[in-house]
Enzyme design. Structure first.
Site, PDB file in Angstrom:
ATOM      1  N   LYS A 266      -7.752  -1.659  10.990  1.00  0.00           N
ATOM      2  CA  LYS A 266      -7.093  -2.035   9.735  1.00  0.00           C
ATOM      3  C   LYS A 266      -5.861  -1.138   9.535  1.00  0.00           C
ATOM      4  CE  LYS A 266      -6.303  -1.910   5.128  1.00  0.00           C
ATOM      5  NZ  LYS A 266      -5.398  -0.990   4.429  1.00  0.00           N
TER       6      LYS A 266
ATOM      7  N   ASP B  61       4.225 -14.911  11.302  1.00  0.00           N
ATOM      8  CA  ASP B  61       2.966 -15.392  10.730  1.00  0.00           C
ATOM      9  C   ASP B  61       1.894 -14.316  10.903  1.00  0.00           C
ATOM     10  OD1 ASP B  61       0.545 -16.643  10.264  1.00  0.00           O
ATOM     11  OD2 ASP B  61       1.089 -18.495  11.288  1.00  0.00           O
TER      12      ASP B  61
ATOM     13  N   HIS C 205      -2.694  10.186   0.506  1.00  0.00           N
ATOM     14  CA  HIS C 205      -2.882   8.880  -0.131  1.00  0.00           C
ATOM     15  C   HIS C 205      -2.668   8.977  -1.635  1.00  0.00           C
ATOM     16  CE1 HIS C 205      -4.378   5.202   1.616  1.00  0.00           C
ATOM     17  NE2 HIS C 205      -4.874   4.891   0.419  1.00  0.00           N
TER      18      HIS C 205
ATOM     19  N   GLU D  78       0.846  -1.215   0.000  1.00  0.00           N
ATOM     20  CA  GLU D  78       0.000   0.000   0.000  1.00  0.00           C
ATOM     21  C   GLU D  78       0.869   1.249   0.000  1.00  0.00           C
ATOM     22  OE1 GLU D  78      -3.361  -0.210   2.684  1.00  0.00           O
ATOM     23  OE2 GLU D  78      -3.492   1.986   2.723  1.00  0.00           O
TER      24      GLU D  78
END
Ligand code: MEV
Length: 438
Positions: free
Chosen positions: A278, A294, A391, A85
């Site tokens: 998130k 992991d 962004h 991202e």
């Protein structure tokens, strides 16, 4: 319809690629070329990657970025992050710099306990089973002595084995709830090996024990839990409110209050909490991936923790007290810096080197800090400029790559959009204009 294949795993890598390319893609020559372009030139290195999993046909790249200037407990770190991202590393770096000038991050490990369970059913009397557990648990501990010897030398081992009656949840359901310390390893293999031995001992001893109805005991499965609420780390930043002074059009007091309010909304509203968390995982997962841990286990455990009080809520917290703005996170994180991929994958080894060979506890602190920094950066944008400004700026190169811009075209367009709003359409138009002018 393509018929199913028998024995795919037995084919050579070339044969697998030929089969996939011919049966499932439109342009099989192009498919083969793309897959092979991502093979490493170094055959030994490629073989190492081939052997991580079954049926490897190529490698899948993610960028590895560095977020520098993280001051954590008085030590400066450059944090490696593996993520696709576009804005994440930039946001982490910005937050790191902001807090570098305000005392840095403080982090503390609150516990390192790992958990595993043997799930079984028993259709006889619970009292019989309890008495039997009292006899068998010491034998279980003895039976894993070979498995635990090395771990005990490193300060870990089996901590407790407890019989739990779960018949209120499910008919005849009992479990052995076991806790472990695994030192610098994540410990999944160690825990699962111990649990499988516990299960074997349970069944073997039941066969010999006259006080238990052996035919009424059945082991269902033995497996570690990725929910580790006592393997906990806390990270925090704080400063005087007047030090929150880097924002246009908003006073430090207003900024602090909006940040606290934004966290309060994520605490109250699950739709917001999921997105809020998130953003935290953007930071945590990218460190977890870069260090060969992991991320699925980490994700599952953290989201379960976010719902531990009955509804899904924010993992970060914020307060204003006596003129001090405080921002913190508390999360479960079972990470390792030895074992698994850590010694095998050259990029993982390198990432751990860049982090100055941290212990598992230090890595827990670093990952928690990355999550907190990411969340601070996201909320800071959300309550001031909005998220799209930063962004889309970071996304500009992706748009230019999609439009197949050359390097000089990229330079010109990036310059042009320094003070313009980035949208796909605006960039496409500017590029067209540039091309038609030359
Ligand atoms: C995007 O990857 C993450 C954010 O949506 C997080 C948030 O909204 O807090 C920006």
């Amino acid at each position: 319809m393509t018929p199913p294949i028998e024995g795919f795993s037995k084919l050579s890598k070339e044969e697998k690629i030929d089969w996939i390319a011919a049966r499932f893609t439109d342009n099989s020559e192009e498919t083969k070329k793309t897959l092979k372009r991502y093979w490493n030139q170094d055959e030994q290195l490629q073989q190492l990657h081939d052997e991580f999993i079954e049926n490897t046909i190529s490698n899948y790249y993610l960028p590895l970025g560095i977020a520098p200037n993280f001051l954590i407990n008085g030590k400066v770190y450059a944090i490696p992050m593996a993520i696709e991202e576009s804005s994440v590393v930039a946001a982490a770096s910005k937050a790191a710099k902001f807090w570098l000038e305000r005392g840095g991050f403080k982090a503390e490990v609150l516990g390192t306990e790992k958990i595993g369970q043997v799930h079984f059913t028993y259709g006889g009397e619970a009292d019989q089973l309890e008495a039997f557990a009292g006899r068998v648990i010491p034998i279980m501990k003895k039976d894993v002595a070979d498995l635990t010897a090395k771990m005990e030398k490193r300060g870990g081992g089996v901590c407790s084995i407890e019989l739990r009656d779960k018949r209120r949840e499910l008919e005849d359901y009992f479990q052995l709830h076991c806790t472990f310390e695994t030192a610098d390893a994540m410990g999944a293999n160690f825990i699962n090996s111990c649990l499988e031995q516990f299960a074997q001992t349970l069944e073997r001893e039941a066969r010999h024990d006259t006080q238990i109805e052996e035919d009424k005991l059945e082991v269902i499965m033995s497996i570690l839990s990725n929910y580790v609420p006592n393997c906990l780390v806390r990270a925090e930043v704080s400063c005087k409110i007047e030090e929150l002074d880097e924002h246009d059009n908003i006073s430090p007091e207003q900024f602090a209050e909006k940040m606290v309010q934004a966290v309060a909304i994520a605490k109250a509203e699950p739709y917001r909490a999921v997105t809020h968390n998130k953003g935290i995982m953007n930071g945590i997962d990218s460190v977890v991936l870069a260090t060969g841990n992991d991320f699925r286990a980490v994700e599952a455990g953290i989201h379960a923790y976010a719902s531990k009080d009955g509804s899904y809520t924010s993992l970060t917290h914020a307060s204003i007290e006596n003129g001090i703005f405080r921002y913190w996170i508390e999360i479960p994180l079972a990470l390792g810096t030895v074992g698994g991929l850590t010694g095998l994958h050259p990029m993982v080894r390198l990432s751990l080197d860049i982090l100055q060979k941290p212990s598992a506890k230090e890595l827990m602190q670093i990952a928690a800090v990355a999550g907190l920094a990411q969340n601070f950066a996201a909320l800071r944008s959300l309550v001031t400029t909005g998220i799209q400004q930063g962004h889309m700026k970071m996304h500009l190169l992706n748009i230019l790559n999609q439009l197949k811009a050359s390097t000089p075209e990229k330079t010109a367009i990036v310059q042009l959009f320094r003070d313009r709003q980035v949208t796909h359409r605006a960039v496409a138009e500017a590029l067209e204009k540039l091309r038609s002018a030359s």
